[in-house]
Scaffold this active site. Structure first.
Site, PDB file in Angstrom:
ATOM      1  N   GLU A 264       0.831  -1.211   0.000  1.00  0.00           N
ATOM      2  CA  GLU A 264       0.000   0.000   0.000  1.00  0.00           C
ATOM      3  C   GLU A 264       0.864   1.260   0.000  1.00  0.00           C
ATOM      4  O   GLU A 264       0.475   2.283  -0.564  1.00  0.00           O
ATOM      5  CB  GLU A 264      -0.976   0.009   1.183  1.00  0.00           C
ATOM      6  N   GLU A 293      -0.962  -0.533  -9.896  1.00  0.00           N
ATOM      7  CA  GLU A 293      -0.556  -1.797  -9.297  1.00  0.00           C
ATOM      8  C   GLU A 293       0.935  -2.052  -9.543  1.00  0.00           C
ATOM      9  O   GLU A 293       1.612  -2.658  -8.716  1.00  0.00           O
ATOM     10  CB  GLU A 293      -1.423  -2.931  -9.869  1.00  0.00           C
TER      11      GLU A 293
HETATM   12 ZN    ZN Z   1      -2.649  -2.873  -4.914  1.00  0.00          ZN
END
Ligand code: ZN
Length: 498
Positions: A264, A293
């Site tokens: 995160e 991502e």
């Molecule tokens: Zn992620």
């Protein structure tokens, strides 16, 4: 109105919009972390009202005309043109769907989510199947209003990752499957790595102590970042200097909270390091799922799972948990956090097997929209593919087709970006290594050196450019899946001495 007046009007509109976005973001975050459940109904009604206002603000004719004019005017600054283009495209996607249809879809999605929760609890796909069927049909209908010539599933893929379609994903996943399935089989056939010590009892309060140290190492500065706890870890941002991450602590797993925090923090860093041009507008909101991502996986896997990263951090972890770790060497710890082993659950999957979980979901989604599969008995298709691809037997729907929330709310086309993101990171790392000595920066506690590289080559742009353009700018070449697969082959061959 002169051009300057038009630009001024656009900027005022964008500021008003950012106020709604901020308010909704804070309320949503509060709801997902600390708000008492008793206030749900009251809160949800106000959220719906604010969302409606934001929708009206973003789709009124006057503003759409302004976007249209500014986005194509070469006298206008590039940043403003790009903002207008993205706002315009977004508004058009929403406006083509008749309002009644949109409202009834929201209702269906709510019911479907409820049915999914129940079905998962009972581990019974048949309770969810009628809803999934309706969701698929409703999605087909909603996309058909766009009247585009592209295949419907291609449009869904493009919504999450601009520039992607089935042809490109097919090539990507075929390469992933063809090289990783045999590699995983070889890994499975050899001597397994001992990792049981990671799953002993680890006091949560002590884990939090380590987390503070880790956040310092990551230069996750409390001036712009904040962390608390939730059931499912996520990152959200209010503006570039107010980014929030969450994590979840498990008493019998010391690495779960650690790697979710590292992950995160990668998302958070992306938002924090966008150029000020992106703050408070669509340029920081519309970044593709795959690009986002790629930044979390890069920090989690390509930095966080290396020995250089842990040279500083492991002694601290050992000191906090001597009862479990005092006899475990750094090398043994490194081997254990990199274990590659097929399992049932995507969110618990390791770096090696993860993309195959995604491949299976991609094939099923594609089949649902292209007519190869129907929702009926789809759980059997799922189980068969898990056996074929990952070699695991699925004991029930709960650990099988019902494990993820995405399909219950109709988020088709999202999953593939998870795998693509991991692959992007490999190429970014290859480029970064040409400029800086990554291991040295990590060992010498100079995390900022790496973050500066990411800022300069990726983060600052937000979505000023498309993912393909950012890849080209940062690495000097188009995306190449082989860089990712070479990396995995090399890493796991070495780790398992193949
Ligand atoms: Zn992620």
């Amino acid at each position: 109105m002169t051009l300057d007046e038009k630009i001024q009007k656009f900027k005022e509109w964008q500021f008003a919009r950012s106020a709604y976005v901020m308010a909704l973001g804070v309320v949503e975050l509060d709801k997902m972390t600390i708000a008492p459940r008793g206030g749900d109904a009251y809160r949800d009604e106000r959220i719906a009202y604010l969302s409606g206002e934001l929708y009206s603000l973003s789709t009124k004719k006057e503003i759409l005309d302004l976007f249209k004019e500014l986005k194509d005017d070469e006298h206008v600054d590039f940043v403003i043109r790009r903002q207008c283009q993205l706002y315009y495209e977004e508004a058009m996607k929403n406006l083509v769907v008749p309002k009644e249809e949109f409202v009834s879809y929201q209702k269906l999605a709510n019911e479907s989510y409820g049915a999914w929760i129940q079905a998962k609890e009972k581990s019974d796909y048949s309770l969810f199947e009628p809803y999934l069927k309706q969701i698929v049909e409703a999605k087909k209908k909603m996309y058909s209003y766009r009247r585009k010539k592209e295949n419907l599933y291609d449009q869904m893929l493009n919504d999450y990752e601009p520039g992607m379609n089935q042809e490109k994903y097919d090539a990507f996943f075929t390469a992933v499957r063809d090289r990783l399935v045999p590699l995983i089989q070889k890994v499975q056939a050899t001597k397994q790595i001992e990792d049981g010590f990671l799953y002993k009892h680890y006091d949560v309060e002590k884990q939090k102590r380590f987390m503070d140290e880790l956040l310092n190492y990551l230069h996750f500065d409390r001036e712009w970042g904040y962390q608390n706890e939730t059931e499912h870890p996520f990152t959200t941002w209010i503006c570039e200097n107010d980014v929030r991450i969450t994590t979840k602590y498990l008493e019998d797993n010391v690495i779960s909270a650690i790697f979710s925090t590292i992950h995160e923090s990668g998302h958070a860093r992306y938002e924090h390091q966008c150029s000020p041009d992106c703050d408070g507008n669509v340029l920081s909101e519309g970044i593709s799922s795959g690009m986002h991502e790629s930044q979390s996986r890069l920090v989690e896997n390509y930095l966080g799972r290396t020995k250089a990263f842990w040279v500083n951090n492991y002694p601290k972890l050992q000191e906090i948990f001597p009862e479990n770790l005092k006899d475990i060497t750094l090398d043994e710890f490194m081997d254990a956090v990199n274990v590659g082993k097929p399992g049932l659950v995507r969110t618990e999957a390791d770096e090696l097997t993860y993309p195959l979980h995604i491949y299976i979901r991609y094939e099923i989604e594609k089949g649902l929209f292209n007519g190869t599969y129907t929702t009926e008995n789809l759980n059997e298709v799922w189980n068969k593919m898990y056996k074929e691809i990952l070699g695991v037997d699925v004991p029930g729907d709960k650990e099988g087709i019902l494990q993820d929330v995405h399909w219950s709310s109709g988020d088709f086309g999202y999953f593939p970006t998870y795998a693509l993101g991991s692959a992007y990171s490999a190429q970014f790392m290859e480029a970064m290594r040409k400029d800086i000595n990554v291991e040295k920066e990590l060992e010498e506690n100079h995390f900022e050196g790496i973050m500066d590289w990411l800022k300069e080559h990726i983060h600052q742009y937000g979505c000023l450019y498309t993912p393909e353009e950012v890849m080209l700018k940062a690495t000097g070449k188009p995306f190449d899946v082989n860089i990712y697969l070479d990396y995995l082959e090399e890493k796991y061959s070495k780790l398992y001495r193949l």
